[in-house]
Design a protein around this motif. Sequence first.
Motif, mmCIF file in Angstrom:
data_model
loop_
_atom_site.group_PDB
_atom_site.id
_atom_site.type_symbol
_atom_site.label_atom_id
_atom_site.label_comp_id
_atom_site.label_asym_id
_atom_site.label_seq_id
_atom_site.Cartn_x
_atom_site.Cartn_y
_atom_site.Cartn_z
ATOM 1 N N THR A 191 -14.262 2.103 3.935
ATOM 2 C CA THR A 191 -13.070 1.457 3.963
ATOM 3 C C THR A 191 -12.255 1.934 2.524
ATOM 4 O OG1 THR A 191 -14.565 -0.159 4.725
ATOM 5 C CG2 THR A 191 -12.350 -1.158 4.321
ATOM 6 N N GLN A 192 -12.594 1.846 1.138
ATOM 7 C CA GLN A 192 -11.348 2.369 0.017
ATOM 8 C C GLN A 192 -10.583 3.191 0.472
ATOM 9 O OE1 GLN A 192 -10.812 -0.336 -0.733
ATOM 10 N NE2 GLN A 192 -12.924 -1.583 -1.044
ATOM 11 N N ASP A 195 -8.290 3.464 2.199
ATOM 12 C CA ASP A 195 -7.287 3.389 2.079
ATOM 13 C C ASP A 195 -6.720 4.406 1.148
ATOM 14 O OD1 ASP A 195 -7.531 0.298 3.184
ATOM 15 O OD2 ASP A 195 -7.451 -0.372 1.013
ATOM 16 N N TYR A 199 -2.496 6.395 1.923
ATOM 17 C CA TYR A 199 -2.030 5.898 1.259
ATOM 18 C C TYR A 199 -1.212 7.548 0.408
ATOM 19 C CZ TYR A 199 0.343 5.637 -3.089
ATOM 20 O OH TYR A 199 1.122 5.594 -5.129
ATOM 21 N N LYS A 218 4.534 1.910 5.116
ATOM 22 C CA LYS A 218 3.841 2.260 6.119
ATOM 23 C C LYS A 218 4.198 3.770 6.628
ATOM 24 C CE LYS A 218 -0.629 -0.269 4.598
ATOM 25 N NZ LYS A 218 -0.062 -0.696 3.772
ATOM 26 N N GLY A 260 -9.445 -1.133 8.938
ATOM 27 C CA GLY A 260 -8.806 -1.292 7.299
ATOM 28 C C GLY A 260 -7.028 -1.222 7.691
ATOM 29 N N ASP A 264 -5.411 -5.094 6.235
ATOM 30 C CA ASP A 264 -4.248 -4.285 5.912
ATOM 31 C C ASP A 264 -3.138 -5.248 5.928
ATOM 32 O OD1 ASP A 264 -2.235 -4.061 3.578
ATOM 33 O OD2 ASP A 264 -2.924 -2.285 3.251
ATOM 34 N N SER A 295 -8.370 -4.716 3.576
ATOM 35 C CA SER A 295 -8.943 -4.060 4.993
ATOM 36 C C SER A 295 -10.739 -4.450 5.046
ATOM 37 C CB SER A 295 -9.229 -2.772 4.372
ATOM 38 O OG SER A 295 -7.740 -2.385 3.676
#
Lengths: 312, 212
Positions: A191-192, A195, A199, A218, A260, A264, A295
């Motif tokens: 999940t992280q 992100d 990005y 985004k 996710g 977000d 997320s």
Amino acid sequence: MFNALTPNAAAFLGGIFVILLIASGIVFALKRAHPNNDYTELTSRVNSWWVMAGVFAAAMALSPTLSLIFLGLVSFLALKEYLSLIPTRRADRRVLFWAYLTIPAQFYWVASGWYGMFIIFIPVYLFMFLPMRMVLIGDTAGFLRAAGSLHWGLMLTVFNLSHMAFLLVLPKEINPAGGGAGLVLFLMFLTQFNDVAQYVWGKTLGKHKIIPKVSPKKTWEGFLGGILTTTLAAWALAPYLTPLVGWEAPLAGLLIGLAGFVGDVNISALKRDLGIKDSGSLIPGHGGILDRVDSLTFTAPLFFHFLYYLHY
Amino acid sequence: MAQFLRLAFFALIARPIALIVLGLNLRHRERLPLNGPAIIAANHNSHLDTLVLLSLFPLRLLPKLRPVAAADYFTVNPLLAWFSLNVIGILPIKREAKGGADPLKPCEMALERGEILVLFPEGSRGEPEVMGRFKRGIAVLAARRPQVPVTPIFLHGLGKALPKDDPILVPFFCDVFVGEAMHGDTEQTVFMTELTARMQALAGELPQPKEL
């Protein structure tokens, strides 16, 4: 109580710190290469990652109980941040107090492995109990908004996030390679990672805006690149940490990538509605705790039920 | 013994409440005075205000921190009086001075000893989350000790967490904004206007949620 982690989970936890070392190395190199640029934001962001990963790793490595307490604390911080942001009625102080008490209850159902109660406590019982408590107080002005927004927040910050904790108490014999901790690490890391991947892809290739009204930075490139990266990472990691086999592994990655993103922008929409930029200032470089777990509020229940349906 | 109790209370109860149960969004920490004598002037909405303000300082300064409180409220009940004087460490002052006694005298003596006074110029907690008018006592005190810095601190959210008329503490993140220090070397009315203006400016730093 150093028996919580399987060798695979312990090795993976170590691997996370290797990644953080690399990240800190990159920041250090950037600072040396461009001494005139301002890297304060990036530095505090990476430093906060160290603190979060350190606390998380310590809790996971020391004992399963400590892991549950840690996850309960995350829910508490997230709910507190949510309730501090939204307009609440003064008359509902007692109701909010009950809402906080659902956290120890919900994590107790998890600790005792009582799946039936865990899965209906907040969606059914609290859904009826909290409005009843409000009705007994008797203030009807703003009743719908108060009851609705309180339950929405409880679902997001307590019910959804507690699915991560339930991964820890699933029967170990089904996942001998990773154990409960392996499942949490798989979900949390992907999940992280998703992100960060969205990005980075967005920063390097991003052109076409995907949802400008909610989150103007985004892009489609970040979204698709992130999902692809996460799917591949899930494929590679699943055999070591989860019981997922064959097509299930990349599908879990795809699910985490998609969910996710939605989790977000869901919090982004909330912040936009409330007219604020960050949900708080708890985590330097990241904002508030909701900015960090946004997320997870979507990936945790979806990954859990995907896995639960297929293997438990 | 009392010093030890006070340290234990702040280290084990007050700080965990302020930092974990509530959680503080502290801005401009660098503006806090590093040592006494100093005066802290904050708006007042809750009994938590004192605990939060005292938790902003390092524990080694605890013996110097003196919340100024009304003697008629805190020293009537013997149990509350003991707790307020020995554990919280209040400096009791008499709001209604009889026979020409100077109610600010204890404050001046404390500043002379190098202590840090925590003052609530509104006088009482008042309506939750509404800033009342500041009373002039602080201007008088500042004028008598013009070299002592007066640091305004704006508190927000504590009246939501533990308001005046409800004994139940409900956790909320609270805002603590520290303002720049000022001195009582101006005329009292000017001082009061400036202090109020600084508090309003700090309040203006709050994110302004739009109406739904």
